[in-house]
Design an enzyme around this catalytic site. Structure first.
Site, PDB file in Angstrom:
ATOM      1  N   GLU A  43       0.835  -1.194   0.000  1.00 47.86           N
ATOM      2  CA  GLU A  43       0.000   0.000   0.000  1.00 47.86           C
ATOM      3  C   GLU A  43       0.872   1.247   0.000  1.00 47.86           C
ATOM      4  O   GLU A  43       2.010   1.224   0.455  1.00 47.86           O
ATOM      5  CB  GLU A  43      -0.910  -0.007   1.237  1.00 47.86           C
ATOM      6  CG  GLU A  43      -1.884   1.156   1.292  1.00 47.86           C
ATOM      7  CD  GLU A  43      -2.925   1.000   2.408  1.00 47.86           C
ATOM      8  OE1 GLU A  43      -3.809   1.871   2.505  1.00 47.86           O
ATOM      9  OE2 GLU A  43      -2.835   0.018   3.168  1.00 47.86           O
ATOM     10  N   ASN A 190     -12.331  -1.236  -1.003  1.00 45.22           N
ATOM     11  CA  ASN A 190     -11.625  -1.788   0.149  1.00 45.22           C
ATOM     12  C   ASN A 190     -12.298  -1.329   1.434  1.00 45.22           C
ATOM     13  O   ASN A 190     -12.598  -0.143   1.593  1.00 45.22           O
ATOM     14  CB  ASN A 190     -10.162  -1.312   0.153  1.00 45.22           C
ATOM     15  CG  ASN A 190      -9.466  -1.626   1.466  1.00 45.22           C
ATOM     16  OD1 ASN A 190      -9.075  -2.764   1.710  1.00 45.22           O
ATOM     17  ND2 ASN A 190      -9.322  -0.629   2.333  1.00 45.22           N
ATOM     18  N   GLU A 191     -12.539  -2.262   2.340  1.00 47.46           N
ATOM     19  CA  GLU A 191     -13.110  -1.960   3.656  1.00 47.46           C
ATOM     20  C   GLU A 191     -14.255  -0.958   3.549  1.00 47.46           C
ATOM     21  O   GLU A 191     -14.245   0.110   4.169  1.00 47.46           O
ATOM     22  CB  GLU A 191     -12.015  -1.475   4.612  1.00 47.46           C
ATOM     23  CG  GLU A 191     -10.996  -2.559   4.912  1.00 47.46           C
ATOM     24  CD  GLU A 191     -10.018  -2.211   6.035  1.00 47.46           C
ATOM     25  OE1 GLU A 191     -10.037  -1.067   6.523  1.00 47.46           O
ATOM     26  OE2 GLU A 191      -9.228  -3.103   6.416  1.00 47.46           O
ATOM     27  N   TYR A 259      -6.488  -8.961  11.820  1.00 49.05           N
ATOM     28  CA  TYR A 259      -5.114  -8.781  12.282  1.00 49.05           C
ATOM     29  C   TYR A 259      -4.940  -9.405  13.661  1.00 49.05           C
ATOM     30  O   TYR A 259      -5.894  -9.584  14.418  1.00 49.05           O
ATOM     31  CB  TYR A 259      -4.759  -7.297  12.337  1.00 49.05           C
ATOM     32  CG  TYR A 259      -4.575  -6.668  10.979  1.00 49.05           C
ATOM     33  CD1 TYR A 259      -3.340  -6.681  10.342  1.00 49.05           C
ATOM     34  CD2 TYR A 259      -5.650  -6.065  10.323  1.00 49.05           C
ATOM     35  CE1 TYR A 259      -3.175  -6.113   9.087  1.00 49.05           C
ATOM     36  CE2 TYR A 259      -5.487  -5.487   9.066  1.00 49.05           C
ATOM     37  CZ  TYR A 259      -4.250  -5.517   8.450  1.00 49.05           C
ATOM     38  OH  TYR A 259      -4.086  -4.961   7.213  1.00 49.05           O
ATOM     39  N   GLU A 314      -6.058  -9.184   3.789  1.00 48.39           N
ATOM     40  CA  GLU A 314      -5.253  -8.467   4.789  1.00 48.39           C
ATOM     41  C   GLU A 314      -5.194  -9.313   6.049  1.00 48.39           C
ATOM     42  O   GLU A 314      -6.231  -9.596   6.670  1.00 48.39           O
ATOM     43  CB  GLU A 314      -5.828  -7.079   5.117  1.00 48.39           C
ATOM     44  CG  GLU A 314      -5.641  -6.057   4.017  1.00 48.39           C
ATOM     45  CD  GLU A 314      -6.009  -4.634   4.422  1.00 48.39           C
ATOM     46  OE1 GLU A 314      -5.868  -4.309   5.633  1.00 48.39           O
ATOM     47  OE2 GLU A 314      -6.448  -3.869   3.551  1.00 48.39           O
ATOM     48  N   GLN A 363       2.305  -6.043   5.588  1.00 43.02           N
ATOM     49  CA  GLN A 363       2.499  -5.693   4.197  1.00 43.02           C
ATOM     50  C   GLN A 363       3.918  -6.062   3.776  1.00 43.02           C
ATOM     51  O   GLN A 363       4.713  -6.500   4.599  1.00 43.02           O
ATOM     52  CB  GLN A 363       2.222  -4.211   3.981  1.00 43.02           C
ATOM     53  CG  GLN A 363       0.768  -3.842   4.184  1.00 43.02           C
ATOM     54  CD  GLN A 363       0.474  -2.405   3.766  1.00 43.02           C
ATOM     55  OE1 GLN A 363       1.255  -1.731   3.112  1.00 43.02           O
ATOM     56  NE2 GLN A 363      -0.680  -1.929   4.173  1.00 43.02           N
TER      57      GLN A 363
END
Length: 510
Positions: A43, A190-191, A259, A314, A363
């Protein structure tokens, strides 16, 4: 009692024996572990792109069109299958036309999500897609839905993929690229539940249908793999709506983001942590088992033919940034704890390969659970990098069922399964077994039965260290590295394996 690996995270072993028996067998149904499970994510965030992957054509650091040669070489070593770009939250503020054409003429923008820095758009679509060609990786473009239009999106597709004459493909040729790139993977926003627009799932499902309808490669309407922005962790209603309200003719994948951390509001240091913080982090990492299982069950209800993939685009560890760095840059160190996260998560994905067809570690460079860290001309490979390198043997191999009862890792009265295993078989017949022991204190012995495969000899590699907090630095870049593994005995198809505390082991039949 035999427990399949895909329910491992909820299993609590009652055994007190120091040894655990596991059996690997031929599958009753062939399931391929897609190589795309081993994807990465880059990103426009902190020093991932600028001062990370991209240093510019005039840099004294050796580069190919501004991209560091050492990073290209390191990622090639991982057989990186796909790379997601430009975000992340950045994707839904990014206008692709600002990143093509002569670099001196490109307008600047403020990266409002990540540090408020000025983005000069010197790394754009040509740079990214050419990088993917250098890596032999498939591009995964996350398109702007939150602040863009259907027209801008369709023009982007035309610019990138159209082989004939059109306004956008002609502009691409003017900008130095005659032939189109091959881009199959497209994330439609995204999201969308958060930084992509704070939408309800019902509203986003309609928006997605509109965008997906206008996606075509002008020659084959089945040419794209369209991924809907998916759930945040355990938002099962979001997945329900995506699967219920979007026609299967318009979707190939549904995303999921999750996460691993100590606590969301108290993430703690990336390298200075105690066992309590480690245990808490592994609790959230192992919750991936529950998430994948429950989201898959919803998808099974609406898609019993298994045509729509679960795309975990992610995942990874998230801690406080390193002292003295920009809080918006998400730069953190990478320790043996992160190796544990990577090992167990990839085992979960492997064992759910029927539904999980793609995933992206967050990432690639200098951000969150990065595989590479840079400082000026220096570059180091993290423990996570080494796990990805060890596990690449599973890419596009056939999943092998593993039956076993995990020993437990106990801390302060709480318990977790200590051992995680996945296995696969290559077309050549070689079998690979990846084992992780997350126990911070105890060695665990696994008695592995492989009689069906007639294995007479095994070789292995291991990643471990003296301390969970151990990590590589620019002064000591090889403190944590892959070594040969020999703590195993094989006799008549039975293998005894001694897994040291907090270790990752990969075995191969000879």
């Amino acid at each position: 009692m035999k427990v399949m690996p895909w329910i491992l995270a909820t299993f609590v072993s009652m055994a007190v024996s120091a040894q655990t028996t596991a059996t690997i067998s031929e599958p009753s149904e062939k399931v391929t572990i897609s190589k795309h499970i081993y994807g990465h994510f880059a990103e426009h965030l902190g020093r991932c792109i600028y001062d990370g992957i991209y240093v510019g054509e005039n840099s004294t650091i050796p580069n190919i069109n501004g991209v560091r040669k050492d990073i290209i070489a390191a990622l090639r070593e991982l057989d990186i299958p796909n790379l997601r770009w430009p975000g992340g939250c950045f994707a839904d503020t990014y206008h692709w036309k600002d990143g093509v054409g002569p670099k001196k003429d490109r307008p600047a923008m403020v990266n409002r999500w990540w540090g408020g820095v000025t983005e000069d758009n010197s790394f754009g679509t040509h740079d990214f897609l050419n990088l993917c060609e250098e890596l032999g990786a498939e591009p995964y473009l996350a398109a702007n839905v939150g602040s863009s239009t259907v027209q801008e999106f369709t023009e982007y597709i035309q610019y990138v993929t159209h082989p004939g004459k059109s306004p956008m493909s002609d502009w691409r040729r003017e900008n130095g690229r005659d032939n189109p790139w091959e881009v199959s993977f497209w994330g439609v926003g995204n999201e969308m539940w958060g930084c992509g627009g704070n939408m309800t799932p019902e509203h986003y499902a309609d928006v997605y249908r509109q965008y997906a309808t206008f996606m075509t490669d002008w020659s084959n309407t089945d040419g794209f793999f369209r991924v809907a922005s998916g759930a945040n962790v355990d938002d099962y209603h979001w997945t329900e709506v995506m699967m219920r309200d979007i026609p299967k003719s318009l979707i190939e994948g549904v995303a999921l983001h999750s996460y691993s951390f100590v606590e969301w509001n108290e993430k703690g240091s990336a390298s200075d942590f105690d066992e309590a913080q480690y245990f808490s982090t592994m609790q959230t990492a192992l919750k991936m088992e529950e998430l994948v299982t429950k989201h898959s069950a919803i998808m099974d209800k609406y898609d019993p033919q298994n045509k729509v993939a679960l795309v975990v685009d992610e995942w990874g560890g998230w801690y406080e940034v390193e002292e003295g760095t920009n809080p918006g840059f998400l730069y953190q160190q990478n320790t043996m704890r992160d190796a544990m996260i990577a090992g167990v998560t990839l085992n979960i994905f492997n064992n759910h390969a029927m539904r999980v067809k793609m995933a992206n570690l967050a990432q690639t460079v200098n951000v969150l659970q990065a595989v590479i860290l840079t400082e000026g001309e220096k570059m180091i490979l993290t423990p996570t990098y080494h796990v990805l390198k060890m596990y690449k043997v599973h890419q596009d191999a056939t999943l092998l069922p593993v039956n076993f009862e995990s020993p437990t890792y106990t801390y302060n009265g709480e318990i977790l399964p200590a051992v995680s295993i996945s296995a696969s078989k290559k077309e050549s017949g070689a079998v690979h077994i990846s084992l992780v022991n997350i126990d911070a204190q105890k060695e665990h012995i696994i008695n592995l039965s492989m009689e069906e495969f007639g294995a007479k000899q095994l070789t292995g590699t291991i990643l471990t260290s003296n301390s969970l907090q151990d990590h590589n630095t620019f002064e000591a870049p090889e403190k944590v590295k892959i070594k040969a593994f020999s703590k195993m005995k094989i006799k008549k198809g039975q293998v005894e394996i001694s897994l040291p505390p907090f270790s990752v082991v990969v075995l191969q039949t000879e």
